[in-house]
Design a protein around this motif. Sequence first.
Motif, short mmCIF file in Angstrom:
data_model
loop_
_atom_site.label_atom_id
_atom_site.label_comp_id
_atom_site.label_asym_id
_atom_site.label_seq_id
_atom_site.Cartn_x
_atom_site.Cartn_y
_atom_site.Cartn_z
N ALA A 24 0.74 -1.36 0.14
CA ALA A 24 -0.05 -0.10 0.06
C ALA A 24 0.88 1.21 0.08
N LEU A 25 1.86 1.26 0.90
CA LEU A 25 2.82 2.37 0.96
C LEU A 25 3.56 2.56 -0.44
N GLU A 26 3.96 1.60 -0.83
CA GLU A 26 4.70 1.88 -2.23
C GLU A 26 3.91 2.10 -3.49
N SER A 27 2.48 1.68 -3.25
CA SER A 27 1.52 1.91 -4.44
C SER A 27 1.26 3.59 -4.14
N PHE A 28 1.20 4.11 -3.02
CA PHE A 28 0.88 5.67 -2.75
C PHE A 28 2.24 6.30 -3.34
N ILE A 29 3.57 5.91 -2.95
CA ILE A 29 4.37 6.52 -3.44
C ILE A 29 4.59 6.55 -5.04
N LYS A 30 4.16 5.47 -5.42
CA LYS A 30 4.37 5.46 -6.96
C LYS A 30 3.43 6.37 -7.54
N HIS A 31 2.05 6.37 -6.97
CA HIS A 31 1.23 7.11 -7.98
C HIS A 31 1.30 8.75 -7.57
N VAL A 32 1.83 8.91 -6.28
CA VAL A 32 2.26 10.53 -5.89
C VAL A 32 3.16 10.67 -7.05
N THR A 33 4.47 9.69 -7.28
CA THR A 33 5.46 10.23 -8.21
C THR A 33 5.05 10.50 -9.43
N GLU A 34 4.08 9.55 -10.03
CA GLU A 34 3.75 9.52 -11.21
C GLU A 34 2.92 10.82 -11.59
N THR A 35 2.05 11.16 -10.67
CA THR A 35 1.22 12.33 -10.64
C THR A 35 2.05 13.72 -10.72
N LEU A 36 3.07 13.69 -9.71
CA LEU A 36 3.86 15.02 -9.92
C LEU A 36 4.81 14.88 -11.27
N SER A 37 4.94 13.92 -11.75
CA SER A 37 5.83 13.85 -12.80
C SER A 37 4.94 14.32 -14.08
N GLN A 38 3.86 14.71 -14.22
CA GLN A 38 2.84 14.88 -15.06
C GLN A 38 2.90 16.42 -15.23
N GLU A 39 2.49 17.16 -16.32
CA GLU A 39 2.30 18.30 -16.42
C GLU A 39 1.20 19.02 -15.41
N ASN A 40 1.31 19.96 -14.53
CA ASN A 40 0.39 20.67 -13.43
C ASN A 40 0.08 19.43 -12.34
N GLY A 41 1.00 18.41 -12.26
CA GLY A 41 0.90 17.39 -11.53
C GLY A 41 0.49 17.82 -9.88
N LYS A 42 -0.42 17.43 -9.18
CA LYS A 42 -0.75 17.78 -7.71
C LYS A 42 -1.48 16.83 -6.97
N VAL A 43 -1.48 16.51 -5.74
CA VAL A 43 -2.01 15.55 -5.14
C VAL A 43 -2.47 16.22 -3.59
N SER A 44 -3.55 16.39 -3.53
CA SER A 44 -4.15 16.83 -2.43
C SER A 44 -4.61 16.03 -1.33
N LEU A 45 -4.41 15.99 0.00
CA LEU A 45 -5.10 15.27 0.78
C LEU A 45 -5.57 16.02 1.80
#
Length: 103
Positions: A24-45
């Motif tokens: 679960a933690l590695e999935s979270f890290i993977k998805h945050v990393t992928e989102t931030l590497s996209q243009e205008n990437g942002k993750v809000s919790l």
Amino acid sequence: MNKSELIEAIAQDAEITKAAAKSALESFIKHVTETLSQENGKVSLVGFGTFSVSERAARQGINPSTKQPIEIPAKMVAKFKPGAELAEAVDSMKKKSTSKKKK
């Protein structure tokens, strides 16, 4: 706290195996990393904070060993802005530690 300690804490709190918590933690890290590497990437919790990307402008620096000026190129950097609940929790810990010092 390091990654393995966090995995152990997640496993205990969620009453799941360490393997499931690690996944679960590695999935979270993977998805945050992928989102931030996209243009205008942002993750809000909500309550925790927001991960975002901003551009750091090019600037002049100094090589510490030669004292010569160097050009530091512009680059994209990850940023984290804590949410209200996290900021409040951290601030309350600071207030507790300063009140203990005053006694």
